[in-house]
Design an enzyme around this catalytic site. Structure first.
Site, PDB file in Angstrom:
ATOM      1  N   TYR A 114      90.908  51.863  66.531  1.00 49.41           N
ATOM      2  CA  TYR A 114      90.792  51.795  65.071  1.00 49.41           C
ATOM      3  C   TYR A 114      91.810  52.698  64.378  1.00 49.41           C
ATOM      4  O   TYR A 114      92.108  53.781  64.879  1.00 49.41           O
ATOM      5  CB  TYR A 114      89.386  52.241  64.663  1.00 49.41           C
ATOM      6  CG  TYR A 114      89.144  52.178  63.188  1.00 49.41           C
ATOM      7  CD1 TYR A 114      88.831  50.980  62.582  1.00 49.41           C
ATOM      8  CD2 TYR A 114      89.278  53.309  62.396  1.00 49.41           C
ATOM      9  CE1 TYR A 114      88.631  50.917  61.217  1.00 49.41           C
ATOM     10  CE2 TYR A 114      89.075  53.257  61.033  1.00 49.41           C
ATOM     11  CZ  TYR A 114      88.753  52.048  60.443  1.00 49.41           C
ATOM     12  OH  TYR A 114      88.563  51.984  59.089  1.00 49.41           O
ATOM     13  N   TRP A 116      94.465  53.082  60.468  1.00 47.60           N
ATOM     14  CA  TRP A 116      95.231  52.465  59.375  1.00 47.60           C
ATOM     15  C   TRP A 116      96.714  52.307  59.697  1.00 47.60           C
ATOM     16  O   TRP A 116      97.403  51.536  59.063  1.00 47.60           O
ATOM     17  CB  TRP A 116      95.063  53.317  58.111  1.00 47.60           C
ATOM     18  CG  TRP A 116      93.946  52.827  57.258  1.00 47.60           C
ATOM     19  CD1 TRP A 116      92.629  52.777  57.608  1.00 47.60           C
ATOM     20  CD2 TRP A 116      94.042  52.301  55.937  1.00 47.60           C
ATOM     21  NE1 TRP A 116      91.903  52.253  56.566  1.00 47.60           N
ATOM     22  CE2 TRP A 116      92.746  51.967  55.528  1.00 47.60           C
ATOM     23  CE3 TRP A 116      95.097  52.119  55.045  1.00 47.60           C
ATOM     24  CZ2 TRP A 116      92.465  51.427  54.279  1.00 47.60           C
ATOM     25  CZ3 TRP A 116      94.817  51.582  53.794  1.00 47.60           C
ATOM     26  CH2 TRP A 116      93.519  51.238  53.420  1.00 47.60           C
TER      27      TRP A 116
END
Ligand code: PGD
Length: 770
Positions: A114, A116
């Site tokens: 996970y 950004w």
């Protein structure tokens, strides 16, 4: 004096805004997109970050892993590294991937990875790593949902419909500016969040929209412990409720509306199901406790008369209810999401321009905008044939408890036994809770591989660390589904040290594993950009819209895309004709009582929204509530070593805000270094004493890099101010198992010891192999 007075500024983009950049005399210059009315200062982190010592210059392997081979090891995070040249490290890693794949299969590889990462759509690290693992192993153990909206994205499809539509194709900022009369914002709509949008954003419109709405007479009301969660331009009235109690306040607003006959029964009858069951709970017929204003006043800290007066102000006006993502990043986070919709329905406002339920409006820059009318470039991740997954925030549970059962979304699932964890584009030592527990979890695996551009704590815990380029060092295409500007992200500068693009690293590994044809399809990066761009170009031509070919797009630097009309999306259509345009819920309507959710039988998420008292409440040893929210001067932990982020710290520490009364009671003055602590851990921060926070609450944003003073201890002091050493690693409920990192309880004291140095940005010790 400069030797190059007119350096060419070239276009680029980031999650925090479109910009252009140039190198002059070895210095990076950045300037925001000229069409952006309210640029985000975070782009100022780039210049100092670009060549900072925190960057990773060459591949490294942890000495213990090299000497003893793969296996559990609690020295991860404090071991020395051995620099390696690329070919050797790629051979080594390919061998380890083969070993794990052959011996244990795809189900032993966690590739949820996970994070950004960066804005370009081709070098998007998650797409790259998933595509690689699908090619190499035919799949991997994945993660579902996000740390942002773990609870909301699971409850919404059961009770309201499509989560993407609720957040992205609903009430826009234009509608707020033109139509809203009251915006009741639970948790506010802090600009620091709306300033960021995955894939890039060319115009930051939120401040201006609120200013315009206010000038027209719209009233903004902020419910939440932090005054700054709505900007000054909104002129907001502040109701500083106790954190985590919004559901109780909403229930009391609905109770007052119903008790005084101010609710819209016709709307409830036509557009919702389950009102009678919920009404029994609301009025106390089910449990003997009416959820009235007096009841809520005791829970929320908001006086009963203020609650009643607020309810009365909402009747007969164009009201928009918003609920910040932050509220669902806490115990029972599903409840405020669901209850916010019930409040909007009781007011009969859902589907009206500028009214109804703008869940998470302002939480991210691409909410509240018009959608693009053509698709953007997207790299296919291939197919994951393995199929196993965990809810993203359950990673430490998974690593610590292989084989154990857990509940998720009505299912009983089992945690797999993971041998190898592969991460690219994320920082779990930023995003996960209870970091001391996470360290134990990462100590369990055979091998941890990380691609990173800088020495984050995640990189420091890796066994094999491969240096990735920063976005400015490669070409890409910036695109977000709700921003009209597609950006040709030019390379601004050559890669740092020996850093390579994630794509090139995976291409080399896939060659060694003989899956390169599947992974690369024979394309170079530039060829991929051309290939991915074609989808948008074809869609533009099919619509008869102006289109540029790839070379012309690259030369122009950007392309303005057509956008869909601002038509209120499925919610307006549902309101206009609920039979022809049902919501994608089991009943086709808004579900105030859900048979599906009730059927799961979870006490932590019953069949209608309810006030569920939290476990994690102030106690004598931890009397203060800690809000660990998003930072304003960086995106999460990205470029924490940049100038803009550093400038906002005090004596090198992250700044924690607390109320004058709490500070005085502890002998703390503004600017003092304080220690925040609870049973899970402790960190230092610098105190900012301010009346803009509710008494009894401390706020410490996330993103200061984890910096343990004595890493060999079980619970070392983080000397820098990472609140995730304090937060709890428990799911929102058995339904969604979302992240609860927003809220916990702590005590605070003035720190009187010798101030330990910040070492987070120094590279770890590394020595070549003897
Ligand atoms: P970032 O700091 O953005 O945090 O967690 P996330 O892991 O996304 O991490 C991205 C990393 O990718 C950075 O280390 C960056 O250097 C690296 N990177 C950037 N570009 C590239 C690239 O091209 N290649 C590679 N290999 N690496 C790259 C964010 C998560 O944190 C989120 S979304 C939320 S909403 C949560 N919020 C909270 C919260 O409110 N409170 C708490 N306590 N905790 C939270 N954690 C969550």
């Amino acid at each position: 004096m400069s030797t190059d007075p007119a350096p060419p500024f070239r276009p680029h983009s980031s999650h925090w805004g479109v910009f252009s950049a140039a190198m002059r005399d070895g210095e990076l210059l950045v300037r925001p997109h000229p069409g952006d009315p309210d640029p985000n200062g975070i782009i100022d982190n780039f210049p100092a970050a670009l060549r900072h010592p925190a960057r990773i210059a060459q591949p490294m392997v942890r000495r213990g892993w090299l000497e003893r081979g793969p296996g559990p090891d609690d020295r991860r995070g404090r071991d020395e590294f051995v620099p390696m040249e690329w070919n050797a490290v790629l051979d080594l890693l390919a061998g380890e991937l083969r070993r794990v794949g052959m011996r244990h299969g795809a189900g032993a590889v966690f590739g949820g990875s996970y994070g950004w990462s960066s804005a370009g759509r081709f070098h998007h690290a998650q797409s790259q790593i998933h595509r690689f693992l699908n090619a190499a192993f035919g799949g991997y153990v994945a993660s579902v949902n996000s740390y942002s909206s773990g609870a909301a994205s699971v409850i919404v499809p059961h009770v309201l419909g499509n989560y993407e539509d609720l957040t992205k194709n609903n009430v826009t900022w234009d509608q707020v500016a033109q139509h809203s009369e009251v915006v009741l914002a639970f948790g506010g709509m802090a600009l620091r969040n709306a300033m960021v949008a995955g894939g890039g954003i060319s115009e930051h419109v939120e401040r201006g929209a609120m200013e315009t709405a206010r000038a027209r007479g719209c009233e903004f009301i902020l419910v939440g412990p932090l005054r700054g969660d709505l900007p000054e331009e909104s002129g907001a009235e502040w109701i500083p409720g106790i954190p985590g109690t919004d559901t109780a306040l909403m229930l009391a607003l609905v109770h007052t509306l119903v008790a005084e006959g101010r609710h819209d029964q016709a709307f409830l009858d036509r557009y919702t199901v389950g009102w009678p069951v919920f009404a029994r709970y609301l009025l106390g017929e089910a449990d003997g406790q009416p959820k009235d204003a007096d009841w809520a006043a005791r829970i929320t800290g908001v006086p009963a008369e203020q609650i009643r007066a607020l309810a009365r102000r909402l009747q007969g006006r164009r009201v928009l209810i918003t609920v910040a993502h932050a509220l669902q990043r806490a115990e029972h986070g599903e409840q405020p999401v669901w209850m916010g919709a019930v409040l909007a329905a009781v007011l009969g406002q859902i589907g009206l321009p500028g009214g109804g339920y703008g869940y998470a409006l302002g939480a991210i820059g691409y909410y509240g905008r018009r959608a693009n009318a053509v698709p953007g470039p997207t790299l296919s991740q291939g197919r994951n044939r393995h199929g196993n997954f965990i809810p993203v925030a359950r990673i430490a549970d998974m690593l610590l408890n292989p084989g154990t059962e857990y509940r998720y979304n009505g299912q009983t699932r089992r945690y797999p036994e993971i041998r190898l964890v592969y991460w690219a584009g994320g920082n779990p030592f930023h995003h996960h809770q209870d970091l001391n527990r996470l360290r134990q979890a990462f100590a369990r695996v055979d091998t941890l591989v990380v691609h990173e551009l800088a020495w984050t704590a995640t990189a420091r815990h890796a066994d094999i660390i491969l240096p990735a380029t920063m976005t400015l060092e490669r070409e890409d295409i910036g695109y977000s589904s709700h921003d009209p500007l597609m950006v040709a992200m030019h390379r601004i500068v050559e890669p740092f040290g020996e850093a390579r693009d994630d794509y090139d690293i995976f291409a080399e590994l896939s060659r060694r594993l003989r899956v390169d044809e599947v992974f690369t399809e024979g394309r170079s990066s530039r060829e991929w950009l051309r290939h991915l761009y074609a989808r948008t170009e074809e869609a533009l031509r099919a619509q008869g819209a102006p289109a540029l070919d790839f070379d012309a797009f690259w030369e122009a630097g950007s392309l303005r895309l057509p956008q869909a009309p601002d038509d209120g999306g499925p919610w307006r259509a549902f309101r206009e004709d609920p039979d022809a345009n049902p919501l994608p819920t089991p009943s086709g309507k808004i579900e105030i009582f859900s048979e599906t959710v009730a059927g799961f039988g979870e006490a932590s998420c019953p069949g209608h929204p309810a006030w569920l008292p939290p476990e994690d409440v102030p106690a004598p040893a931890t009397p203060l509530q800690l809000i660990a929210n998003q930072p304003a001067t960086r995106l999460h932990s990205q470029l924490d070593f940049g100038g803009h982020s550093a400038a906002a710290k005090h004596r090198g520490r992250e700044v924690a805000m607390l109320h004058p009364a709490d500070a005085e009671a502890r002998g703390i003055a503004d600017g003092d270094i304080i220690r925040l602590f609870n049973a899970r851990g402790a960190c230092l921060a610098a105190a900012r004493v301010s009346p803009d926070i509710r008494p009894g609450v401390v706020q410490l944003p996330t993103g200061a890099w984890y910096d343990p003073e004595n890493p060999e201890e079980d619970r070392p002091l983080c000397v820098h101010g990472n609140p995730n050493v304090l937060t709890r690693d428990v799911g929102t409920s058995a339904l969604a198992q979302g992240c609860t990192g927003q809220l916990t309880v702590v005590e605070v004291e003035r720190f009187t010891g010798n101030l330990p140095p910040i070492r987070a940005f120094e590279p770890p010790s590394a020595k070549p192999e003897a």
